[in-house]
Design a protein around this motif. Structure first.
Motif, PDB file in Angstrom:
ATOM      1  N   TRP A 228     -51.221   8.000 -36.238  1.00 28.52           N
ATOM      2  CA  TRP A 228     -50.337   8.875 -35.472  1.00 28.52           C
ATOM      3  C   TRP A 228     -49.286   8.047 -34.744  1.00 28.52           C
ATOM      4  CZ3 TRP A 228     -51.421  14.321 -34.837  1.00 28.52           C
ATOM      5  CH2 TRP A 228     -52.600  14.747 -35.465  1.00 28.52           C
TER       6      TRP A 228
ATOM      7  N   ASP B  47     -45.804  14.916 -33.295  1.00 24.21           N
ATOM      8  CA  ASP B  47     -47.050  14.537 -33.967  1.00 24.21           C
ATOM      9  C   ASP B  47     -46.813  13.977 -35.368  1.00 24.21           C
ATOM     10  OD1 ASP B  47     -48.811  14.961 -31.917  1.00 24.21           O
ATOM     11  OD2 ASP B  47     -49.433  16.960 -32.557  1.00 24.21           O
TER      12      ASP B  47
ATOM     13  N   ARG C  44     -47.220  11.642 -38.343  1.00 29.73           N
ATOM     14  CA  ARG C  44     -48.471  10.978 -38.719  1.00 29.73           C
ATOM     15  C   ARG C  44     -48.505  10.753 -40.231  1.00 29.73           C
ATOM     16  NH1 ARG C  44     -49.377  16.298 -37.224  1.00 29.73           N
ATOM     17  NH2 ARG C  44     -50.412  17.658 -38.743  1.00 29.73           N
TER      18      ARG C  44
END
Length: 380
Positions: free
Chosen positions: A96, A356, A358
Motif C-alpha cells: 500500500w 489507497d 496499492r
C-alpha cells in the motif's frame, strides 16, 4: 543473494517524493546501484532531481536502458486512506502507498533486475538506468534533462524499456509500443462589449467562440490509423467571467485538449485550428488568439526485434501474449523516442493516482522476472 524488489518498492514508497521533492528516493537508488558497480551521476536541472546510472563501458555497442520516475502525485486527503500513503505497508500480500503502482514498484523491479543481472551474468555491453523526479510534473527538466545530458556526455541507449503501468486489469495484458500526441489550445475570443438589448452595437465573443468550438467537434478528425485509435478532441473549459445577465462581454475563453494519432502533427493541427478561427472572424468580426501547448507528438515503435523481445519476455513470465497498444495518456517515452527505440511495460494500473493506491506483491515479483528475462535475451 538476490535483490528484493518488493522490499525496495516499500522503501521507495516511504520516501515522500511528491513532485518536485526528491524525498530520498534517488539517494536510496543511487546507494543500491553504486554498491552493484554502477557509475551514478545526479543530473539535477532547475531544482528537478534526476539520476543517471550506467553499468559497463561508456559507448558500448549494445546498451539496454530503463526509464522511470520516482516522483508521485499528492495524496489528497490523507484521512481518506486506510493505510499511511507513505508507510509502505504490506498486508495480506498487498503493498500500500502512493507510488505503489505509479511507479515506484516499476522502478524497483527494473533496478533489482538490473543489479542481479550484472552481478550474476556480466554482459558484453552496458545497462543504463535513467530515473527522473519530474514525470508527474511539467516534465521540462526530468527525462528531457537526462537525455540532454546524455547527448552532451556521449552516453546513449541502444533500446529503452519504460516501466510505466501498462496493463488495464491483468498482468501481461498490454504493452505500449507508442503513444498518442497531446496538445492543448488556450483560445481567447475578443469582441466588443455592449448591452444585451442592443446587440447590433456589440460583437458577441461567445457566439463566435461557440461557433468555432462547434466546427472543431462537428466531424471526427480521422477514423483512426493502423496502430492508433481515432483522434479525440475535448472541450474542457468555457468562460467569460461575466456576472451580469444583460451585458454582452468583451472577451471569452475556452480550452481544448486533443489526443492525436499519427495522421496529424502538432503543427498540422495548429494550422487547422487557425484556418477555422479565421473563417469565424471573417463572418463575425470577432478576433481569436490561439495559444497551443504541445506536450508530445504521436509516435510508434513498429513491431520488430525489440518489440518482439519484450513481448516474448512478458508472455514467458505471465502466460499472456500482450496486446501491442498506443492507448492512454502520455509518458516520458515521448521524449525517449527521439533517442532510441522505446516500448513500455509495467504493472496493472487500476489504482494509480487514487486514494489507497496499492499493488499485489506478486505483480512486482513477476515484473522483475519480465525485466530480467528481457535483459538476458537482449545480451544473449
Amino acid at each position: 543473494m538476490t535483490t528484493d524488489a518488493v522490499a525496495l518498492s516499500a522503501d521507495l514508497i516511504r520516501c515522500p517524493s511528491v513532485t518536485p521533492d526528491e524525498g530520498g528516493a534517488l539517494v536510496l537508488l543511487q546507494s543500491l546501484l553504486i554498491g552493484a558497480g554502477f557509475s551514478c551521476t545526479r543530473v539535477d536541472r532547475n531544482g528537478t532531481p534526476n539520476l543517471f546510472a550506467r553499468w559497463g563501458a561508456k559507448g558500448a555497442a549494445k546498451t539496454f536502458g530503463f526509464n522511470g520516475h520516482t516522483d508521485v502525485v499528492p495524496v489528497g486527503d490523507a484521512r481518506a486512506w486506510s493505510h499511511d500513503p507513505f508507510g509502505g505497508e504490506i498486508n495480506s500480500g498487498v503493498l500500500w502507498g502512493r507510488g505503489a503502482q505509479d511507479m515506484k514498484s516499476g522502478v524497483a523491479a527494473f533496478a533489482a533486475a538490473a543489479v542481479d543481472f550484472v552481478r550474476a551474468t556480466p554482459p558484453d555491453g552496458a545497462v543504463i538506468l535513467a530515473i527522473t523526479g519530474d514525470e508527474e510534473g511539467p516534465g521540462r527538466d526530468g527525462t528531457r534533462a537526462l537525455l540532454d545530458w546524455m547527448a552532451d556526455q556521449g552516453e546513449a541507449m541502444s533500446v529503452c524499456l519504460v516501466g510505466e503501468p501498462t496493463c488495464p486489469e491483468v498482468m501481461g495484458q498490454m504493452m505500449k509500443i507508442g503513444r498518442r500526441g497531446s496538445m492543448t489550445f488556450y483560445i481567447e475570443a475578443e469582441g466588443v462589449q455592449g448591452h444585451a438589448a442592443y446587440p447590433h452595437r456589440a460583437k458577441n465573443p461567445l457566439h463566435a467562440l461557440v461557433a468555432l468550438l462547434g466546427q472543431m467537434v462537428a466531424e471526427p478528425l480521422d477514423p483512426g490509423t493502423k496502430h492508433f485509435q481515432p483522434t479525440s478532441l475535448q472541450i474542457t473549459t468555457i468562460d467569460c467571467a461575466n456576472p451580469a445577465n444583460n451585458v454582452i462581454p468583451a472577451r471569452a475563453k475556452a480550452t481544448v485538449n486533443i489526443r492525436f494519432n499519427d495522421a496529424h502533427t502538432g503543427a498540422s493541427l495548429i494550422a487547422w485550428a487557425h484556418e477555422l478561427a479565421q473563417g469565424i472572424t471573417t463572418q463575425t468580426g470577432v478576433d481569436f488568439t490561439l495559444n497551443p501547448d504541445i506536450s508530445g507528438e504521436s509516435f510508434v515503435t513498429p513491431p520488430g526485434p525489440f518489440v518482439d523481445l519484450v513481448a516474448d519476455a512478458v508472455q514467458a513470465e505471465t502466460g499472456m501474449a500482450p496486446e501491442l497498444s498506443t492507448s492512454g495518456g502520455t509518458s516520458d517515452a515521448r521524449f525517449v523516442k527521439d533517442h532510441c527505440p522505446v516500448v513500455e511495460f509495467g504493472l496493472v494500473g487500476d489504482r494509480m493516482h487514487q486514494v489507497d493506491e496499492r499493488v499485489p506483491v506478486d505483480q512486482i515479483e513477476t515484473l522483475k522476472r519480465v525485466y530480467a528475462r528481457a535483459l538476458k535475451a537482449y545480451f544473449a
